[in-house]
Design a protein around this motif. Sequence first.
Motif, PDB file in Angstrom:
ATOM      1  N   ILE A  44       0.824  -1.206   0.000  1.00 53.56           N
ATOM      2  CA  ILE A  44       0.000   0.000   0.000  1.00 53.56           C
ATOM      3  C   ILE A  44       0.861   1.260   0.000  1.00 53.56           C
ATOM      4  N   GLN A  45       1.930   1.236   0.793  1.00 53.83           N
ATOM      5  CA  GLN A  45       2.771   2.440   0.866  1.00 53.83           C
ATOM      6  C   GLN A  45       3.419   2.763  -0.485  1.00 53.83           C
ATOM      7  N   GLU A  46       3.953   1.731  -1.122  1.00 52.43           N
ATOM      8  CA  GLU A  46       4.595   1.934  -2.432  1.00 52.43           C
ATOM      9  C   GLU A  46       3.572   2.421  -3.459  1.00 52.43           C
ATOM     10  N   MET A  47       2.384   1.830  -3.430  1.00 54.84           N
ATOM     11  CA  MET A  47       1.340   2.225  -4.377  1.00 54.84           C
ATOM     12  C   MET A  47       0.945   3.684  -4.162  1.00 54.84           C
ATOM     13  N   THR A  48       0.845   4.078  -2.897  1.00 49.43           N
ATOM     14  CA  THR A  48       0.422   5.447  -2.582  1.00 49.43           C
ATOM     15  C   THR A  48       1.468   6.462  -3.036  1.00 49.43           C
ATOM     16  N   GLU A  49       2.742   6.124  -2.839  1.00 53.08           N
ATOM     17  CA  GLU A  49       3.804   7.023  -3.309  1.00 53.08           C
ATOM     18  C   GLU A  49       3.733   7.201  -4.821  1.00 53.08           C
ATOM     19  N   LYS A  79      -4.068  -0.857   7.250  1.00 50.53           N
ATOM     20  CA  LYS A  79      -3.483  -0.003   6.199  1.00 50.53           C
ATOM     21  C   LYS A  79      -4.486   0.405   5.125  1.00 50.53           C
ATOM     22  N   VAL A  80      -5.698  -0.119   5.231  1.00 42.00           N
ATOM     23  CA  VAL A  80      -6.711   0.176   4.205  1.00 42.00           C
ATOM     24  C   VAL A  80      -6.920   1.680   4.053  1.00 42.00           C
ATOM     25  N   LYS A  81      -6.856   2.391   5.175  1.00 46.94           N
ATOM     26  CA  LYS A  81      -7.143   3.837   5.159  1.00 46.94           C
ATOM     27  C   LYS A  81      -6.223   4.628   4.226  1.00 46.94           C
ATOM     28  N   TYR A  82      -5.013   4.115   4.017  1.00 43.28           N
ATOM     29  CA  TYR A  82      -4.068   4.861   3.184  1.00 43.28           C
ATOM     30  C   TYR A  82      -4.405   4.795   1.690  1.00 43.28           C
ATOM     31  N   MET A  83      -5.199   3.833   1.286  1.00 44.41           N
ATOM     32  CA  MET A  83      -5.507   3.726  -0.144  1.00 44.41           C
ATOM     33  C   MET A  83      -6.982   3.983  -0.458  1.00 44.41           C
ATOM     34  N   ALA A  84      -7.779   4.193   0.603  1.00 46.62           N
ATOM     35  CA  ALA A  84      -9.240   4.259   0.411  1.00 46.62           C
ATOM     36  C   ALA A  84      -9.674   5.415  -0.486  1.00 46.62           C
ATOM     37  N   GLU A  85      -8.881   6.466  -0.513  1.00 44.57           N
ATOM     38  CA  GLU A  85      -9.245   7.643  -1.297  1.00 44.57           C
ATOM     39  C   GLU A  85      -9.189   7.373  -2.807  1.00 44.57           C
ATOM     40  N   TYR A  86      -8.325   6.451  -3.218  1.00 40.87           N
ATOM     41  CA  TYR A  86      -8.063   6.383  -4.658  1.00 40.87           C
ATOM     42  C   TYR A  86      -8.075   4.977  -5.260  1.00 40.87           C
TER      43      TYR A  86
END
Length: 226
Positions: free
Chosen positions: A48-53, A74-81
């Motif tokens: 998730i972190q790599e994807m978000t960056e 960690k779901v919260k870090y990608m939920a926007e997009y």
Amino acid sequence: MSIANNLQTIKSQLPNHVTLVAVSKTKPVSDLMEAYEAGQRIFGENKIQEMTEKWEQMPKDIQWHMIGHVQTNKVKYMAEYVSLVHGVDSLKLLKEINKQAKKHNRIIDVLLQMHIAEEETKFGLDNDELDEILNQVQNDKKSLENIRITGLMGMATFTENQTQIKKEFLHLKSIFDRLQTLQTTNNYQPTTISMGMSGDYKLAVECGSTMVRIGSSIFGNRNYTK
Ligand SMILES: *Cc1c(COP(=O)(O)O)cnc(C)c1O
């Protein structure tokens, strides 16, 4: 061969109804941009972190697919997009995705990951766990209205044995066929079977795959030691 050439070769081999997810995990943004400039708009990542960056740095018309195992916290870090989560293998995770999607006023599409491989190590649901989730989704349309189950995902055993792989793919297809017989709802619209990677995507397509996840055949081998 360049990334653009590899993409073109693979696309020419895929029937029109099969979606190509370019699996770009561990690869630099410059490689992804090469694929983007060749027309690719769907990328798959497993962290998730790599994807978000990458999402932050890249054009916003890209669809990001999370293909790896997802930790609930960690779901919260990608939920926007995030556009599609392939590896949902528990009700707990499904509920968390629903909760985080709601915060962003979105509906997040998910695939349920089935355990089809012989290996013990692969993640995924068995038939009973699948039925439990489907029951919940059918009975709980109100509280699970920010997710949409759009199909199944599976990974075959890591083996050269084509007969074995074929058996596992056909097994996933048979589960998918059973899902087709259930009533569709807003949050249940199974149309996708995500199966097939660089080594086995042709076989997967023969067995009914509608979405292939291809990394090394597009971007070259991954170097995990960096
Ligand atoms: C890495 C990965 C792929 C792509 O694998 P390749 O063999 O490089 O095509 C596909 N699916 C999942 C779940 C992966 O983690």
